[in-house]
Every structure is written in C-alpha cells, then in structure tokens.
Enzyme design. Structure first.
Site, PDB file in Angstrom:
ATOM      1  N   ASP A 175      32.361  18.343  50.330  1.00  0.00           N
ATOM      2  CA  ASP A 175      32.557  17.768  49.093  1.00  0.00           C
ATOM      3  C   ASP A 175      31.176  18.290  48.343  1.00  0.00           C
ATOM      4  O   ASP A 175      30.327  17.740  48.371  1.00  0.00           O
ATOM      5  CB  ASP A 175      32.849  16.365  49.012  1.00  0.00           C
ATOM      6  CG  ASP A 175      33.092  15.903  47.385  1.00  0.00           C
ATOM      7  OD1 ASP A 175      32.423  16.467  46.684  1.00  0.00           O
ATOM      8  OD2 ASP A 175      33.944  15.001  47.529  1.00  0.00           O
ATOM      9  N   HIS A 176      31.662  19.414  47.437  1.00  0.00           N
ATOM     10  CA  HIS A 176      30.252  19.973  46.965  1.00  0.00           C
ATOM     11  C   HIS A 176      29.561  18.987  46.068  1.00  0.00           C
ATOM     12  O   HIS A 176      28.346  19.309  45.652  1.00  0.00           O
ATOM     13  CB  HIS A 176      30.525  21.499  46.439  1.00  0.00           C
ATOM     14  CG  HIS A 176      31.296  21.276  45.203  1.00  0.00           C
ATOM     15  ND1 HIS A 176      32.527  21.407  44.935  1.00  0.00           N
ATOM     16  CD2 HIS A 176      30.884  21.194  43.944  1.00  0.00           C
ATOM     17  CE1 HIS A 176      32.918  21.290  43.869  1.00  0.00           C
ATOM     18  NE2 HIS A 176      32.141  21.376  42.959  1.00  0.00           N
TER      19      HIS A 176
ATOM     20  N   HIS B 271      35.849  13.705  44.945  1.00  0.00           N
ATOM     21  CA  HIS B 271      34.608  13.524  44.118  1.00  0.00           C
ATOM     22  C   HIS B 271      34.093  12.257  43.587  1.00  0.00           C
ATOM     23  O   HIS B 271      32.983  11.768  43.881  1.00  0.00           O
ATOM     24  CB  HIS B 271      34.223  14.635  43.093  1.00  0.00           C
ATOM     25  CG  HIS B 271      34.843  16.039  43.584  1.00  0.00           C
ATOM     26  ND1 HIS B 271      34.360  16.570  44.587  1.00  0.00           N
ATOM     27  CD2 HIS B 271      35.651  16.804  42.945  1.00  0.00           C
ATOM     28  CE1 HIS B 271      34.862  17.858  44.879  1.00  0.00           C
ATOM     29  NE2 HIS B 271      35.634  17.771  43.740  1.00  0.00           N
TER      30      HIS B 271
HETATM   31  P1  NAD Z   1      41.283  32.771  46.617  1.00  0.00           P
HETATM   32  O1  NAD Z   1      42.866  32.762  46.588  1.00  0.00           O
HETATM   33  O2  NAD Z   1      40.719  33.260  45.832  1.00  0.00           O
HETATM   34  O3  NAD Z   1      40.806  33.412  48.068  1.00  0.00           O
HETATM   35  C1  NAD Z   1      41.424  33.283  49.251  1.00  0.00           C
HETATM   36  C2  NAD Z   1      40.917  34.202  50.328  1.00  0.00           C
HETATM   37  O4  NAD Z   1      41.732  34.082  51.497  1.00  0.00           O
HETATM   38  C3  NAD Z   1      41.160  35.560  50.310  1.00  0.00           C
HETATM   39  O5  NAD Z   1      39.778  36.188  50.536  1.00  0.00           O
HETATM   40  C4  NAD Z   1      42.149  36.191  50.734  1.00  0.00           C
HETATM   41  O6  NAD Z   1      42.274  37.606  51.117  1.00  0.00           O
HETATM   42  C5  NAD Z   1      41.978  35.357  51.881  1.00  0.00           C
HETATM   43  N1  NAD Z   1      43.418  35.211  52.739  1.00  0.00           N
HETATM   44  C6  NAD Z   1      44.426  34.726  52.525  1.00  0.00           C
HETATM   45  N2  NAD Z   1      45.454  34.681  53.148  1.00  0.00           N
HETATM   46  C7  NAD Z   1      44.975  35.067  54.457  1.00  0.00           C
HETATM   47  C8  NAD Z   1      45.363  35.284  55.514  1.00  0.00           C
HETATM   48  N3  NAD Z   1      46.512  35.111  56.113  1.00  0.00           N
HETATM   49  N4  NAD Z   1      44.332  35.536  56.472  1.00  0.00           N
HETATM   50  C9  NAD Z   1      43.181  35.872  56.410  1.00  0.00           C
HETATM   51  N5  NAD Z   1      42.409  35.663  54.971  1.00  0.00           N
HETATM   52  C10 NAD Z   1      43.519  35.393  54.000  1.00  0.00           C
HETATM   53  O7  NAD Z   1      40.837  31.144  47.257  1.00  0.00           O
HETATM   54  P2  NAD Z   1      39.490  30.345  46.535  1.00  0.00           P
HETATM   55  O8  NAD Z   1      39.580  29.907  45.261  1.00  0.00           O
HETATM   56  O9  NAD Z   1      38.488  31.300  46.970  1.00  0.00           O
HETATM   57  O10 NAD Z   1      39.558  29.226  47.720  1.00  0.00           O
HETATM   58  C11 NAD Z   1      39.105  29.344  48.871  1.00  0.00           C
HETATM   59  C12 NAD Z   1      39.306  27.771  49.345  1.00  0.00           C
HETATM   60  O11 NAD Z   1      38.202  27.206  48.681  1.00  0.00           O
HETATM   61  C13 NAD Z   1      40.551  26.873  49.057  1.00  0.00           C
HETATM   62  O12 NAD Z   1      40.806  25.998  49.834  1.00  0.00           O
HETATM   63  C14 NAD Z   1      40.191  26.362  47.706  1.00  0.00           C
HETATM   64  O13 NAD Z   1      41.187  25.014  47.306  1.00  0.00           O
HETATM   65  C15 NAD Z   1      38.816  25.781  48.145  1.00  0.00           C
HETATM   66  N6  NAD Z   1      37.911  25.746  46.585  1.00  0.00           N
HETATM   67  C16 NAD Z   1      37.838  26.733  45.972  1.00  0.00           C
HETATM   68  C17 NAD Z   1      37.180  26.613  44.541  1.00  0.00           C
HETATM   69  C18 NAD Z   1      37.063  27.660  43.701  1.00  0.00           C
HETATM   70  O14 NAD Z   1      36.077  27.402  42.871  1.00  0.00           O
HETATM   71  N7  NAD Z   1      37.388  28.744  43.874  1.00  0.00           N
HETATM   72  C19 NAD Z   1      36.598  25.346  44.395  1.00  0.00           C
HETATM   73  C20 NAD Z   1      36.607  24.404  45.154  1.00  0.00           C
HETATM   74  C21 NAD Z   1      37.284  24.422  46.398  1.00  0.00           C
END
Ligand code: NAD
Length: 485
Positions: free
Chosen positions: A178-179, A241
């Site tokens: 939880d950042h 959060h």
């Molecule tokens: P994103 O969709 O931008 O990236 C997903 C990543 O997973 C990509 O690198 C993709 O290539 C990879 N991927 C997808 N399917 C795959 C598979 N079958 N095998 C291997 N790799 C695979 O998502 P994101 O925004 O980077 O989010 C990632 C996680 O972080 C999620 O759980 C999201 O809820 C969480 N999160 C993201 C943010 C944010 O600001 N982006 C903030 C808080 C939490």
C-alpha cells in the site's frame, strides 16, 4: 542540512513481473535508479524485467533509460552512473499463463542472494504467478513476493487470494503493497505520535474533537475507466489507503516499531470500526465540465452507478475514540490534488479572555501531497497594545524548509518500500488478516447501498464534491477543510 545515512542493502535479484508496464515505467524503475544513485544498491544487485513481449537486455535497458529520463523531468544524468545502473538490468520473456520462458528466468537467478519477485501485473495474474513460481522451483523459503493492489475485490476474493499465496509462501514472505504507507509523512505521523510526549496524552476522544482525512485528486478516471468502474472510490481508495491512514492515527502505541507489533494494533482498529450506516455515506459522480468529459463517458458506461467520490463519517468503538468521529473523503476531478489528515482538538474547557471571538480550534494537519509536511495551528495574542485579542498562527513544519538547504529531496514511497522488501522489513506492508478485516468492514456498506438502489450524486468538476458531503459535517456542527494545493 541533514545528511541521510545510506546503508547498502544485501545483494539481491529483483524480478519485476510486468517490467514493461506503466507502474514499472513510472515508479519502480525510477525508484530503483534513485536508490542506486544514493548508494544503497550494492554492486552485485540485479533487476530482471519480465513480460510477454520478446525483448533482449539491451532493449530493456533502453526502455529503463527512457523511463528514468521521463521520471526525472528530462534532467540530464551523468552518463557513467546511468550506464552502471543499466548494466544491472536484464530482461526475460515469460508468459505468466504459459510454460515457456521460466527455465530461462531460472538460469538468470543466483543462489545465495536475496530473491524478490514483484508482481506488477494485472491482479488476475497474482495467484497464477505464485503457482508458477512454485511449479518451476524458482521460489524457496527465502523468496519474497511483492503483491500490488488491488488485493481482492471483496472479502471472498481477498480470502481466496490469501489462501493461494499461503499454499506456497509463508506470511513472512508476502509483501502486500500500500504505497501510502511508504510516504515519508505517513511514517512521520508515527514519529510525531510516539517519539514526542506532547501529542500522545491528548490523542483521544477527550481532547480530539474529530479527525478529517482527505485524499483529493484533480484527474478523472479516463484511461483506467474499465477497471475503475468495477471498483469505485470505496474499493479503490477507502478499503486500502484511507483505512491505513485511519489506522495509523487511531492505533494504540505498539510496544515496539516492529512489523507484527504495528500490524496487530492496526488490525484492532479495523475491528473496532462501527458498521457504516446509509446516512453516514455520501457517494458522488463527476459531471462533464468545460473541456472535460463526465464520469460515465470516461468510464465508457453510460448507466454507471459507480462512485468517483465518497465521503463518510466513521465511528470507532473503543475506549480511546468513542465519541470522536473520523470523517473520510476521497474523489476524482476535485478542485485540487491534495491529501491531508487533520486532527482537530476540542475547545479549552473554560474561556478566561473577554474577547474570545478570534478563537479557533487547535488543528494538527499532516500533508501527504503536495508539499509534504505538518502544521500545528495555535492561538496567540494578536500583537499590539489594547486588549487581549487572540489570533491563530501556524507552527509550520514543512519538511522541505526544515530539513534541507534548498529543499530536502523527499524519497518516493516506492524507493522506501522496495528497499524494505530487500531488507526483509514488513512493517510498512499489509498483513493478510488486516486486508481481510478491511474488506469485512467495506463489504456490508457496499451491499447496503446496492440493496437500496442508491445512485451517486452528480458533482461539478473542480468542486469539493456533492453538497451533501458538506452537509455530512455541517449537521454535526463541523466543516471540512478546504481542498487546496
Ligand atoms: P500495465 O497494464 O501497464 O502493465 C502490465 C504488465 O504486465 C506489462 O508489462 C505486461 O506486458 C505484463 N503482462 C501482461 N500479461 C502478462 C502475462 N500473461 N505474462 C507476463 N506478463 C504479462 O499495468 P500497470 O499499470 O503497470 O499495473 C501493474 C500492477 O500495479 C497492477 O496490479 C495494478 O493494479 C498495480 N498498480 C498500478 C498503478 C499505476 O500507477 N500504474 C498504481 C497502483 C497499483
């Protein structure tokens, strides 16, 4: 100027599943680079990006270099140092849902160093990754896994995910992110409470009138509307959060600043929360404005009843807090991006001055963003002769001014949290039972408004949310603090 002491962590292999994703690009890779520049990353640390796309190490290093440049606002980095960092990065193509690539990943991992696997992929893949890591013998008893949010959609799904992770990993190996807990001010909240004698004696219902927690964003949900529309502000922000912030304010002093001691106290708070009644919750949805689409268009769901704003009054039934309401609100497309906690103290028991009209309550406010810092409003005598007029002044503890010449660099939450994973310190991560308890409190409230067919109230973009949210406090004779940067 205070110089922070940097102690390099142990050598590690950090595998970032989802290494080409948005979070890796905007947060994880830049955070690692900053820790490297601070001298915290040992020479033999390795970061291995993993995603489905075919890519070689050189291409991934170029991706990381671009991500770092972007995060640094285009600031030119000394090339030698940058290259040193990039040399520690590698890439392996693995599909989390298929068998290919795992062996190649295994060949990159070294025995005898800390191994951490960051699940920065869609939540639907968390359980799959845990299973696969185990099936391909890439995770041992010392391996740590870092699990992103959201952790489940409700109590049942969170329980199921906990159970899957527990099949292969002990609780001590699981780091649920939880950042908000990694934010410098949030940790400072604990320092202020427990390293000073001043506040803790007043930190209860006898002296605290109420607490306000606001997490306001000015952006809408465009771009992640499909995910957001299934969650809403309650699931996306409050369950994790805001709940964590509430816990840190309300918890009893842990006997030590240690993971389980802290998390035990937080859990007790969640369990003491009163059930949310319909009259104590106001949900909202932003309208279209000049130049900006409304929530339903952003979410691409013309009939959506999902809330992009929520305000609530939460009671805590324990000896310390009975009678002190906690007001929480969070939303999108509000008038500013501003997050703060405010502790409003009660009136002195007796007024000795004739002119009390200038009197205002003492408020300790803790800013999470922007301009992290704390501020305590105290009453003083208005300067000058003639009578005893009162006025309130801020005792300002903005960290940038207090801690550094020319402004202290406040580390991003992800820097702190990733290094904590390598150090093996779980204090700032959520334990499984905490997450489940938070859902157990959230679920019935959602079920109540769904059963009642409640629809969120529209609010204007750039406002402070629906009028009813203001009324929620007005009818208790209180008011929200202004949302401003
Ligand atoms: P994103 O969709 O931008 O990236 C997903 C990543 O997973 C990509 O690198 C993709 O290539 C990879 N991927 C997808 N399917 C795959 C598979 N079958 N095998 C291997 N790799 C695979 O998502 P994101 O925004 O980077 O989010 C990632 C996680 O972080 C999620 O759980 C999201 O809820 C969480 N999160 C993201 C943010 C944010 O600001 N982006 C903030 C808080 C939490």
């Amino acid at each position: 100027m205070m110089v922070s002491r940097i102690i390099p962590v142990e050598p590690f292999d950090l595998v970032v599943f989802g290494g080409t994703g948005d979070l890796a690009r905007r947060k994880i890779l830049p955070a690692l680079y900053r820790r490297f520049r601070a001298g915290q990353m040992p020479k033999n640390a390795r970061v291995i990006g993993v995603a489905r796309a075919a890519m070689d190490d050189a291409a991934y290093r170029a991706f990381a270099a671009a991500a770092i440049a972007e995060a640094g606002g285009g600031e030119a980095e000394p090339p030698a140092e940058g290259a040193d960092f990039l040399a520690r990065l590698g890439y392996v193509a693995v599909d989390a849902e298929a068998a290919a690539g795992w062996e190649a990943l295994g060949a990159r991992l070294r025995p005898g160093v800390v191994r951490a696997c960051y699940f920065s992929v869609a939540p639907g893949l968390f359980a799959t990754l845990a299973d696969r890591l185990h099936a391909h013998a890439l995770a041992g008893p010392g391996t740590r896994i870092v699990v992103e949010k959201p952790f489940g959609h409700d109590l049942d799904s969170a329980r199921a995910l906990n159970a899957t992770l527990a099949r292969h990993f002990g609780e001590g190996q699981i780091y649920r992110i939880d950042h908000y807990l990694g934010k410098e001010t949030v940790q400072n909240l604990m320092a202020v409470r427990f390293a000073n004698i001043l506040f803790e004696p007043l930190w209860n219902a006898r002296f605290v009138d109420h607490v306000q927690i606001t997490v306001a964003e000015s952006v809408g949900v465009a771009g992640r509307g499909a995910y957001y529309d299934r969650a809403g502000a309650m699931r996306d922000m409050v369950q994790n959060h805001l709940m964590q912030l509430l816990c840190l304010i309300a918890m009893e002093p842990p006997h030590r600043f240690e993971p389980d001691a802290v998390r035990d106290e937080k859990l007790k708070v969640i369990r003491a929360l009163d059930p949310l009644l319909p009259g104590e919750v106001v949900r909202g949805q932003y309208r279209a404005g000049p130049g900006s689409a409304g929530y339903r268009a952003d979410a691409q769901n013309p009939a959506s009843d999902t809330e992009s704003f929520i305000a609530m009054r939460v009671g805590i039934s324990n000896w310390r807090w009975k009678g002190t309401p906690f007001y929480l609100r969070t939303g999108k497309r509000l008038r500013a991006r501003a997050s703060e906690i405010a502790i409003a103290f009660r009136e002195p028991p007796h007024a000795i001055f004739d002119q009390q009209e200038g009197w205002k309550e003492n408020v300790l406010s803790i800013r999470l963003q922007p301009n992290e810092g704390m501020n305590l409003r105290v009453m003083i005598k208005e300067p000058g002769p003639g009578g005893m007029r009162l006025t309130d002044v801020p005792l300002d503890m903005s960290f940038a001014t207090a801690l550094g010449a020319g402004g202290a660099v406040i580390p991003d939450a992800y820097e702190r949290l990733i290094m904590d994973v390598i150090r093996g310190n779980q204090t700032l991560f959520m334990r499984g039972d905490e997450v489940e308890a938070a859902w157990a409190w959230t679920d019935p409230a959602i079920a109540l408004w769904q059963a009642a067919g409640d629809r969120p109230l529209p609010y204007d973009p750039g406002s402070s949310g629906p009028e009813d949210a203001l009324m929620l406090m007005h009818r208790d004779g209180r008011r929200w603090r202004e949302i401003r940067e």
